[in-house]
Design an enzyme around this catalytic site. Structure first.
Site, PDB file in Angstrom:
ATOM      1  CG  ASP A   1      22.364 -28.690 -32.562  1.00  0.00           C
ATOM      2  OD1 ASP A   1      22.437 -29.937 -32.507  1.00  0.00           O
ATOM      3  OD2 ASP A   1      21.406 -28.097 -33.114  1.00  0.00           O
ATOM      4  CE  LYS A   8      18.194 -29.776 -32.592  1.00  0.00           C
ATOM      5  NZ  LYS A   8      19.220 -29.891 -33.629  1.00  0.00           N
ATOM      6  N   GLY A  21      19.644 -32.402 -46.124  1.00  0.00           N
ATOM      7  CA  GLY A  21      19.506 -33.206 -44.908  1.00  0.00           C
ATOM      8  C   GLY A  21      20.759 -34.028 -44.648  1.00  0.00           C
ATOM      9  CG  HIS A  22      21.189 -35.454 -40.700  1.00  0.00           C
ATOM     10  ND1 HIS A  22      20.429 -36.591 -40.828  1.00  0.00           N
ATOM     11  CD2 HIS A  22      20.614 -34.714 -39.719  1.00  0.00           C
ATOM     12  CE1 HIS A  22      19.426 -36.549 -39.945  1.00  0.00           C
ATOM     13  NE2 HIS A  22      19.510 -35.422 -39.272  1.00  0.00           N
TER      14      HIS A  22
END
Length: 504
Positions: A249, A392, A218-219
Site C-alpha cells: 500500500d 492507510k 507481522g512482516h
C-alpha cells in the site's frame, strides 16, 4: 561472605520464575502438539514449520523482562551510516543497468485486509486510481521496468492466510504481462490467552469459533517463511542477489535504479547487505520507527519498545529526525546465511488485542526492518518524501486519486503544476472512513493543486469540479448536511452549519 535473607529470597524467586517459565513452555508445547494432531498430514507439515518459529518467539517472550532497550545506550546514528539520496544519485547509472536489474526481485508485503477502510478481502485489491488496484499498479511498474530495460525482475507477493486465496484468483489476469509472479504465505501463529498464556484455538480449523484463533505474525516473518517455502533458494539459484521489500500500500515504493546501482557497485568485501530507506519526519510521522546507534550497531527503534517515560522524546522531531519507510533492500545470500545460523535476532512486539467476546489475547510479532542489526555494512538512505506514499485511510486515498499526482506506467508522481513539493494535510471525518461511502460523497475528486490543509467533518458531499485552495475547513453540525455545489471554488474558507443546494 554471609548471605542475607534478601539474597536467599531473590535466589528462590529467580528459581521459582525459572520453573514457572519452564512450565509455561512445556504447557505450550503440549497444546501445540495437540493442535497439530487435529490437522491432516499436508497441513500438519506446513503448520509444524510455523509452530517451530512460534516456539522460538514464545521462548524469547518468556525471557524478556521490561522494555527492550536501555534508553541510556541510545545514540544518534553516525553521519556516514545514513547517506543522503542525492549523494547516491550523483553517482549516475552505468551503461548497462539491465545486468543489475536481473539480480533483483521485488517483494511486496501483501498480508493485510482492507477492513480499516471498510472493505472485505485483501487491501491490495482496492481501486486507488483510474480503476487500478494497488496490485495492478505494482504489476504495471515492474512490467514497465522489464520492457524498458529488457530485464527479468520477478514480483513476489507475501500473502497471509487472510489474503492468499483472493489474491491467487486475481493473478490469472496478469498471465500475459511481462512479469513472473510468485506467491508464498507467511506463517500462521496461534493467538495466546493473556491469562493462561496458552493458545485459544481448539483445533487447526479456521472457521466458526476458531476464526479468531490465528494471526499472521507481522512482516518480520518474511525471512523465515521465505526460506521455508523454498523461494529463497530458488531465487538464489536463478542468480538473484537482492530483494527490494516494501508494503504493497506504499505507492511511492518503486524500484529505484540509483539505490540498486549503489548496492551493486560496492566492492565485494564491503558489500552492503541491507539498506533501509528513511525519510524526514513531519508531525504526521511521530509514531514511525527510527534508526539509532545501539551497542555499535544500527538498530530500528519502534514506539512499542520505548519506555513510557521517553515516548514524548521518541516522538520529538528534533532528536529523531527520520523514520523508516519500510522500503528495504536486502541481500539474499545474507538472509540465507543468517537463517541457517539462526542468527537473526528480531525484537518481539507484543500486540495486545481484545476479541469481540471480550477475551484478552496477545499476539507476538516482529518487524522486517528490525533485522538491520544482524546484517553486515547495513546503512540508511535518506530518500525524498515521494518514496513514502502509503494509503492507510480514505484521507490518503483522496490525495492519490486527485490531480496532485499524475500516473505513468503504474508510478504516481507529484504533479509538475504543484508549486510546493509537500503533500497537503487532509483529515476526513468518520463519514468518509469506508471506501464505498467515501466514493458516494464525491461526484468528482476536487482540484487540490493549491491545497495546504483540508478538514471535513460530518455529513458533507462534493459536487463536480470543486476546487479547494489554501486552508479549507468544512464542518457539518450534527443533524445538518452540507452540499458543496458543483464548480465551487473554496479558498482559505471555513464552512459550517447547514448548506443545502436545492435542485430546480
Amino acid at each position: 561472605m554471609s548471605l542475607t535473607v534478601a539474597d536467599l529470597t531473590s535466589g528462590a524467586m529467580t528459581e521459582f520464575q525459572e520453573k514457572l517459565r519452564q512450565q509455561h513452555e512445556e504447557s505450550m508445547h503440549r497444546e501445540l502438539e495437540a493442535l497439530l494432531n487435529t490437522a491432516d498430514k499436508a497441513e500438519a507439515e506446513i503448520s509444524r514449520k510455523d509452530f517451530d518459529g512460534f516456539k522460538k518467539l514464545f521462548h524469547r517472550f518468556l525471557q524478556v523482562k521490561g522494555p527492550a532497550v536501555d534508553w541510556a545506550k541510545i545514540n544518534r546514528p553516525p553521519d556516514d551510516s545514513i547517506q543522503p539520496y542525492e549523494k547516491i544519485r550523483t553517482k549516475g547509472l552505468p551503461d548497462n543497468i539491465t545486468a543489475s536489474l536481473n539480480k533483483l526481485a521485488v517483494v511486496k508485503l501483501n498480508g493485510g485486509l482492507g477492513t480499516s477502510m471498510g472493505c472485505k478481502g485483501p487491501k491490495s485489491l482496492i481501486s486507488v486510481r483510474n480503476e487500478n488496484t494497488f496490485l495492478d499498479l505494482t504489476v504495471q511498474q515492474i512490467e514497465h521496468l522489464n520492457k524498458t530495460f529488457d530485464a527479468n525482475v520477478p514480483l513476489v507477493l507475501m500473502n497471509s492466510f487472510n489474503t492468499d486465496e483472493d489474491t491467487k484468483k486475481i493473478l490469472q489476469k496478469y498471465k500475459h504481462h511481462r512479469v513472473n509472479i510468485h506467491t508464498f504465505n507467511q506463517s500462521r501463529y496461534p493467538r495466546i490467552n493473556k491469562e493462561s498464556l496458552l493458545p485459544i484455538a481448539k483445533n487447526m480449523g479456521m472457521s466458526g469459533e476458531n476464526g479468531d484463533a490465528w494471526y499472521p505474525p507481522g512482516h518480520g516473518d518474511v525471512y523465515a517463511s521465505f526460506r521455508n517455502c523454498g523461494l529463497l533458494d530458488k531465487l538464489i539459484a536463478e542468480g538473484k542477489e537482492y530483494i527490494f521489500v516494501s508494503n504493497i500500500d506504499n505507492l511511492g515504493a518503486t524500484v529505484d535504479l540509483f539505490i540498486l546501482h549503489h548496492l551493486m557497485s560496492q566492492p565485494a568485501d564491503r558489500r552492503c547487505e541491507f539498506i533501509m530507506e528513511v525519510t524526514d519526519k513531519t508531525r504526521a510521522d511521530v509514531k514511525g520507527g527510527t534508526l539509532i546507534q545501539y551497542e555499535d550497531h544500527l538498530r530500528l527503534l519502534e514506539i512499542a519498545q520505548v519506555p513510557k517515560a521517553h515516548v514524548d522524546e521518541f516522538k520529538s522531531v528534533t532528536k529523531f529526525k527520520i523514520f523508516n519507510t519500510n522500503n528495504l533492500w536486502i541481500s539474499l545470500p545474507a538472509i540465507k546465511r543468517l537463517q541457517e545460523k539462526n542468527a537473526m535476532d528480531l525484537e518481539i512486539i507484543v500486540n495486545p488485542k481484545t476479541l469481540d467476546g471480550g477475551l484478552n489475547v496477545i499476539q507476538l510479532e516482529t518487524a522486517v526492518g528490525a533485522a538491520i542489526k544482524s546484517f553486515n555494512n547495513a546503512m540508511g538512505v535518506n530518500v525524498p518524501r515521494s518514496r513514502f506514499l502509503p494509503v492507510k485511510t480514505s484521507s490518503d486515498l483522496l490525495l492519490v486519486m486527485s490531480n496532485l499526482y499524475s500516473l505513468d506506467a503504474g508510478s504516481l508522481t507529484m504533479s509538475k503544476r504543484r508549486e510546493f513539493p509537500t503533500t497537503p494535510h487532509v483529515k476526513l471525518g468518520s463519514s468518509f472512513t469506508k471506501v464505498q461511502e467515501f466514493l458516494c460523497r464525491f461526484e468528482s475528486i476536487p482540484d487540490m493543486l493549491e491545497l495546504d490543509h483540508l478538514t471535513v467533518s460530518g455529513d458533507v458531499t462534493f459536487g463536480k469540479n470543486v476546487s479547494v485552495k489554501g486552508t479549507v475547513i468544512i464542518i457539518a453540525n450534527h443533524g445538518d448536511r452540507i452540499d458543496i455545489p458543483a464548480g465551487a471554488m473554496l479558498e482559505n474558507k471555513i464552512v459550517s452549519g447547514n448548506l443545502r443546494i436545492l435542485d430546480h
